[in-house]
Design a protein around this motif. Sequence first.
Motif, mmCIF file in Angstrom:
data_model
loop_
_atom_site.group_PDB
_atom_site.id
_atom_site.type_symbol
_atom_site.label_atom_id
_atom_site.label_comp_id
_atom_site.label_asym_id
_atom_site.label_seq_id
_atom_site.Cartn_x
_atom_site.Cartn_y
_atom_site.Cartn_z
ATOM 1 N N LYS A 53 3.439 19.511 -28.862
ATOM 2 C CA LYS A 53 3.807 20.878 -29.279
ATOM 3 C C LYS A 53 4.870 20.715 -30.372
ATOM 4 C CE LYS A 53 1.238 22.357 -25.798
ATOM 5 N NZ LYS A 53 0.743 21.067 -25.366
ATOM 6 N N GLU A 100 -5.129 27.592 -18.031
ATOM 7 C CA GLU A 100 -5.710 26.291 -17.682
ATOM 8 C C GLU A 100 -7.076 26.484 -17.028
ATOM 9 O OE1 GLU A 100 -2.300 24.040 -16.078
ATOM 10 O OE2 GLU A 100 -1.311 24.403 -18.000
ATOM 11 N N HIS A 108 1.493 29.460 -17.974
ATOM 12 C CA HIS A 108 0.342 28.746 -18.527
ATOM 13 C C HIS A 108 -0.572 28.256 -17.419
ATOM 14 C CE1 HIS A 108 -1.967 25.893 -20.998
ATOM 15 N NE2 HIS A 108 -1.575 26.624 -22.018
ATOM 16 N N CYS A 160 5.369 17.919 -22.827
ATOM 17 C CA CYS A 160 4.370 17.673 -23.879
ATOM 18 C C CYS A 160 5.001 17.074 -25.129
ATOM 19 C CB CYS A 160 3.687 18.972 -24.296
ATOM 20 S SG CYS A 160 2.623 19.671 -23.046
ATOM 21 N N ASN A 202 -0.083 19.141 -16.000
ATOM 22 C CA ASN A 202 0.212 20.222 -15.049
ATOM 23 C C ASN A 202 -0.684 20.139 -13.814
ATOM 24 O OD1 ASN A 202 2.407 21.684 -16.026
ATOM 25 N ND2 ASN A 202 1.151 22.963 -17.377
ATOM 26 N N THR A 234 -3.360 15.480 -22.140
ATOM 27 C CA THR A 234 -2.972 16.861 -22.451
ATOM 28 C C THR A 234 -1.915 17.380 -21.477
ATOM 29 O OG1 THR A 234 -4.623 17.792 -20.948
ATOM 30 C CG2 THR A 234 -5.329 17.439 -23.231
ATOM 31 N N GLU A 258 8.268 27.862 -15.796
ATOM 32 C CA GLU A 258 7.855 27.392 -17.134
ATOM 33 C C GLU A 258 9.025 27.562 -18.100
ATOM 34 O OE1 GLU A 258 3.883 28.648 -18.354
ATOM 35 O OE2 GLU A 258 4.667 29.012 -20.367
ATOM 36 N N ASP A 274 6.915 23.384 -15.597
ATOM 37 C CA ASP A 274 6.063 23.188 -16.775
ATOM 38 C C ASP A 274 7.005 23.150 -17.977
ATOM 39 O OD1 ASP A 274 4.445 23.265 -18.965
ATOM 40 O OD2 ASP A 274 3.183 24.931 -18.268
HETATM 41 C C1 LIG Z 1 3.646 26.160 -21.452
HETATM 42 C C2 LIG Z 1 2.442 25.306 -21.666
HETATM 43 N N1 LIG Z 1 2.071 24.447 -20.722
HETATM 44 C C3 LIG Z 1 1.000 23.647 -20.861
HETATM 45 C C4 LIG Z 1 0.242 23.679 -22.014
HETATM 46 C C5 LIG Z 1 -0.996 22.832 -22.082
HETATM 47 O O1 LIG Z 1 -0.989 21.875 -23.075
HETATM 48 P P1 LIG Z 1 -2.364 21.278 -23.666
HETATM 49 O O2 LIG Z 1 -2.827 22.239 -24.697
HETATM 50 O O3 LIG Z 1 -1.933 19.949 -24.224
HETATM 51 O O4 LIG Z 1 -3.314 21.131 -22.544
HETATM 52 C C6 LIG Z 1 0.590 24.562 -23.039
HETATM 53 C C7 LIG Z 1 -0.202 24.621 -24.281
HETATM 54 O O5 LIG Z 1 0.110 25.302 -25.223
HETATM 55 C C8 LIG Z 1 1.720 25.399 -22.859
HETATM 56 O O6 LIG Z 1 2.098 26.288 -23.799
#
Ligand SMILES: Cc1ncc(COP(=O)(O)O)c(C=O)c1O
Length: 343
Positions: free
Chosen positions: A207, A95, A90, A204, A69, A64, A143, A176
């Motif tokens: 997304k 988290e 985020h 990621c 992160n 994930t 971010e 991020d």
């Molecule tokens: C900016 C950002 N960082 C990290 C994440 C975390 O991703 P995950 O849902 O795969 O843990 C998200 C999830 O939407 C996000 O929007």
Amino acid sequence: MSAGGSSVIDLRSDTVTRPTQPMRAAMAAAEVGDDVYGEDPSVIALEERVAAMFGHEAALFTPTGSMANVLAVASVVSPGQEVLCEARAHIARAELGAHGAVSGLTMRTWSHPRGQIDLTALDDLFAPDLGMYFVRTAAISAENTHNFAGGAVLPLADLQALRAFADERQVAVHLDGARIWNAHVATGVPLASYGAVADVLAVCLSKGLGAPAGSLLVGGREAVLEARVRRKRLGGGMRQVGVLAAAGLYALDHHVDRLAEDHANARLLAEAVGLDPAVVDTNIVAFDCADAPALVARAREAGVLIGAVGARTVRLVTHLDVTPEQAAAAARVLGELVASQDA
Ligand SMILES: Cc1ncc(COP(=O)(O)O)c(C=O)c1O
């Protein structure tokens, strides 16, 4: 009123996409091995490719974005030190406190309505090493794009200024980049330029790129080796995970450039709900209305799924599973609902 057609249009998040048939075929054909032994060729190919895209030495596949992160920030901030980030980042808001609970670090934040970097605020926040009396700043996190600031892009010049600010103070930069692909497509800034401003990134595949799972930590060889150990400690060592890496490789080949379509769809939706499309940088539209939960409920009845992110704030996210026709249909529905709430 209906969204047109029988299927529901899901604008809650770009995480709701389902793998396409060709992506599933790539997953089925993936060469795999035991990745905990470092023997999965598809994972190795993905890690090497993504590291090179950002101009870094190495990368690590994680289940994930949150884990990427947590591992990325922990690679530059030790227990008892702090990371500075924007208030709606985020890592700070979504988290579930993992950076404190798991990594033993603290956070302080600055606030910007568009999630942007604020060097004046950072200058106030920054805490140098004053020995055993104070928490010391070890890293600054940015971010890009900024999810809860409506998919806002951080301009490259600001990131470069942040890099210089961090270098002067000898602290690290974490990026991020869950949606760094959207920033890249929206601005044309090369991924390597984003890579150059950060010591460590989290990016990621699940997304906008439409893979069912998977993220990567990107950074120096040492940091990635250390993160591999921490990933195992957290239970994130996966075995024949090349089936997921293959989805990521497919997404990098086929789903990056098309993000421009999601951005166009987002601007269309913005216009329909009375927002200036110029403030929509990428695939996320956040707007205020009289009663967000009520609007969400009425949109659902009309076949459009949207999310409330505050009492009066609604978020729409465009993605691979929303065609331009569906975006236009959703825009009609939401435009009418917003107009009737305002009336
Ligand atoms: C900016 C950002 N960082 C990290 C994440 C975390 O991703 P995950 O849902 O795969 O843990 C998200 C999830 O939407 C996000 O929007």
